[in-house]
Design an enzyme around this catalytic site. Structure first.
Site, PDB file in Angstrom:
ATOM      1  N   ASP A   1       0.823  -1.211   0.000  1.00 50.87           N
ATOM      2  CA  ASP A   1       0.000   0.000   0.000  1.00 50.87           C
ATOM      3  C   ASP A   1       0.860   1.265   0.000  1.00 50.87           C
ATOM      4  O   ASP A   1       1.862   1.344   0.706  1.00 50.87           O
ATOM      5  CB  ASP A   1      -0.854  -0.026   1.282  1.00 50.87           C
ATOM      6  CG  ASP A   1      -1.849   1.104   1.374  1.00 50.87           C
ATOM      7  OD1 ASP A   1      -2.780   1.118   0.559  1.00 50.87           O
ATOM      8  OD2 ASP A   1      -1.697   1.970   2.268  1.00 50.87           O
TER       9      ASP A   1
ATOM     10  N   GLU B   1       1.287  -0.497  -5.075  1.00 56.19           N
ATOM     11  CA  GLU B   1       0.238   0.489  -5.248  1.00 56.19           C
ATOM     12  C   GLU B   1       0.916   1.846  -5.289  1.00 56.19           C
ATOM     13  O   GLU B   1       1.246   2.415  -4.249  1.00 56.19           O
ATOM     14  CB  GLU B   1      -0.770   0.455  -4.094  1.00 56.19           C
ATOM     15  CG  GLU B   1      -2.002   1.273  -4.422  1.00 56.19           C
ATOM     16  CD  GLU B   1      -2.424   2.308  -3.384  1.00 56.19           C
ATOM     17  OE1 GLU B   1      -3.430   2.978  -3.604  1.00 56.19           O
ATOM     18  OE2 GLU B   1      -1.741   2.465  -2.363  1.00 56.19           O
TER      19      GLU B   1
HETATM   20  C1  NOJ Z   1      -4.689   2.993  -0.562  1.00 55.97           C
HETATM   21  C2  NOJ Z   1      -5.808   2.063  -0.221  1.00 55.97           C
HETATM   22  O1  NOJ Z   1      -6.245   1.405  -1.387  1.00 55.97           O
HETATM   23  C3  NOJ Z   1      -6.901   2.890   0.411  1.00 55.97           C
HETATM   24  O2  NOJ Z   1      -8.070   2.130   0.603  1.00 55.97           O
HETATM   25  C4  NOJ Z   1      -6.386   3.476   1.698  1.00 55.97           C
HETATM   26  O3  NOJ Z   1      -7.353   4.349   2.238  1.00 55.97           O
HETATM   27  C5  NOJ Z   1      -5.073   4.244   1.489  1.00 55.97           C
HETATM   28  N1  NOJ Z   1      -4.140   3.555   0.633  1.00 55.97           N
HETATM   29  C6  NOJ Z   1      -4.378   4.489   2.816  1.00 55.97           C
HETATM   30  O4  NOJ Z   1      -3.848   3.299   3.313  1.00 55.97           O
END
Ligand code: NOJ
Length: 544
Positions: free
Chosen positions: A202, A244
């Site tokens: 993430d 991500e």
């Molecule tokens: C990306 C995640 O997909 C999202 O759901 C989240 O709120 C943020 N990162 C913070 O972790």
């Protein structure tokens, strides 16, 4: 499960939210045992790798992306024993499992932060980023623009500010501290030892902060991520890291390193352009983003998607394009969130089966491994009356029975969708499994066809201009196979002519329908109905 170390390049991924999938212990929340009982379904569908949204103890201010303990399972979801049973169940069925790794921040309830904020002299003060002022790193953008005004939050106890890129309840860890770096490697080891096949990592661009920069994708960040990769390669070969990083393709490229950082990364900018091209009946947005998409180091792969658990992000488009997307796809202001659109695939596409198939056809033929968001394979709807992104996280619709077959409880974590068009009485797995013409069976079919065509997983891409801006045509090629795909983005019929003389009279077959459609000649005519698509293969693989 194959032993092939680059398995992720051929894999079909499925993203799921455990809370929404299946409730085994009747408390109204989906859990790991519930998921275990549904693995046969995912195997039947043809899924190779499941990605679980965060499953750790958390106060759920950001649905689990605010972790309070990296070493346990949220009690709603079960126990570590249940998790081990899940890993075993996944592997027994020849599938793989990756979990979310939230490295950038923790919950403010995490004992590290509780200790860190307790005093300026706390031995854990440096686990987080503190400052006497809120003026540092002024060039870093705010991401959750609807709720946060600043990346700094004031903490009364010590009279200082702490840094957070997301909600203020999610303080950022301080990666300048070697102890933080090591602590995260320990977390990674723990889950790999439990048998996970990798991580969806993430928010990786934000690990380090430096004055005078936008604090994204800094060299220090890449250096640490490479260290994580080395650790995995040395100790757990074959496990993967999926990034991500919501960035432009040229910036995402850095996350692959020289093949020594991430195995995979989501292709964020492609996604909104698929929707844009469809709305405009014009391939140009897709052509442009593909032109900006660099080729990747060997053994790495894009992960491509249509929807996920967040808003359909419009961060990687121009302001004008964002306005267009909002007005076209989110006419009701409640459909908008931050810089995006909080809706599911089927409602975005007017529940038009032709458009749903068309975008999925692009998902399964453009370069990258496709990921399906749970429920989109049956065309689930959303619930915009729920706050934040909860409207796209409603219970999976298994049947027309009580609570859509999701749970036997009387109260659920969120209401089951019960509207006329997308409600569970109409849209559910049971009904669609029995219907050969359903979206679910179509999805299962397309997954099988995709798997039978290695060119679609590993091939190069070459665009062909067919002289009609509504038709996107491209070749996917590996050494012994060529596949030509055609997509009609318009709501009217199209006929295109292609010079296939190079293929020396090979027989042409549409792999999706399984029908022969002629012989490869200099003036080959392909007929496309409104929103139609063809995946053309050639006898002898097209390589003579
Ligand atoms: C990306 C995640 O997909 C999202 O759901 C989240 O709120 C943020 N990162 C913070 O972790």
């Amino acid at each position: 499960m194959t032993d092939n170390s680059t398995w992720y390049r051929d894999a079909i991924f499925y993203e799921l939210y455990v809370r929404a999938f299946r409730d085994d212990n009747r408390d109204g929340h989906g859990d790991l045992r519930g998921l275990l009982s549904k693995l046969d379904y995912l195997q039947w569908l043809g899924i190779d790798c499941i990605w679980l949204l965060p499953i750790y103890p958390s106060p759920l201010k950001d649905d689990g992306y605010d972790i309070a303990d990296y070493y346990d399972i949220h009690p709603d979801y079960g126990t570590l024993e249940d998790f081990k049973a899940l890993v075993k169940g996944v592997h027994e069925r020849g599938m793989r499992l990756i979990v979310d790794l939230v490295m950038n921040h923790t919950s403010d309830q995490h004992p590290w932060f509780v200790e860190s904020r307790s005093s300026k002299d706390s031995p854990m003060r440096d686990f987080y980023v503190w400052s006497p002022t809120n003026t540092r790193y002024a060039q870093a953008r705010v991401i959750f623009v609807d709720t946060e005004e600043s990346n700094w939050a004031y903490d009364e106890r010590t009279g200082e500010y702490y840094w957070h890129r997301f909600y203020s309840s999610q303080p950022d860890l301080n990666y300048d501290n070697p102890k933080v770096q090591q602590a995260m490697l320990d977390v990674i080891r723990f889950w790999l030892e439990l048998g996970v096949d990798g991580f969806r990592a993430d928010a990786v661009p934000y690990l380090f902060e430096r004055e005078g920069t936008n604090c994204e994708s800094l060299p220090e960040t890449h250096e640490y991520l490479k260290r994580v990769r080395r650790f995995i390669d040395e100790n757990f070969p074959g496990r993967i890291l999926l990034a991500e990083a919501n960035q432009w393709p040229e910036d995402v490229l850095a996350y692959f390193g020289d093949g020594d950082e991430f195995h995979m990364a989501f292709h964020f900018p492609l996604m909104p352009r698929l929707f844009m091209a469809l709305a405009l009946h014009d391939r140009t947005p897709i052509v442009n983003v593909l032109a900006k998409t660099p080729s990747l180091p060997d053994e790495t792969q894009w992960c491509i998607f249509l929807r996920n658990h967040d808003e359909l992000t419009l961060e990687m488009v121009s302001e004008e394009e964002r306005e267009f997307m909002w007005s076209y796809y989110a006419p009701d202001p409640r459909m908008r969130l931050n810089l995006g659109i909080r809706r599911r695939l089927a409602p975005l596409l007017d529940n038009d089966r032709r458009k749903i198939e068309l975008l999925n056809s692009l998902l399964f033929t453009l370069p990258g491994s496709p990921i399906i968001y749970y429920g989109d394979e049956i065309g689930m709807g959303d619930n915009i009356s729920l706050p934040d992104r909860n409207g796209v996280r409603t219970p999976m619709q298994w049947s027309a029975g009580k609570n859509a077959g999701f749970s036997e409880a009387d109260e659920l974590y969120a209401p089951v969708n019960d509207d006329e068009v997308y409600g569970y009485r109409k849209v559910n797995v049971d009904a669609q499994r029995d219907d050969p013409g359903s979206l679910l069976n179509w999805t299962r079919h397309i997954i099988r066809v995709r798997k039978s065509l290695p060119a679609l997983a590993r091939g190069t891409i070459r665009l062909v201009d067919v002289g009609d801006e509504a038709v996107l045509a491209f070749w996917r090629e590996v050494a012994d196979q060529k596949v030509l795909t055609l997509h009609n983005l318009a709501d009217s019929e199209r006929e295109v002519s292609l010079d296939l003389s190079d293929l020396g009279g090979a027989e042409v077959k549409d792999e999706v329908s399984g029908q022969g459609i002629g012989v490869a000649v200099a003036d080959f005519k392909a007929h496309l109905p409104p929103y139609g698509y063809l995946w053309l293969s050639f006898s002898d693989g097209g390589v003579g």
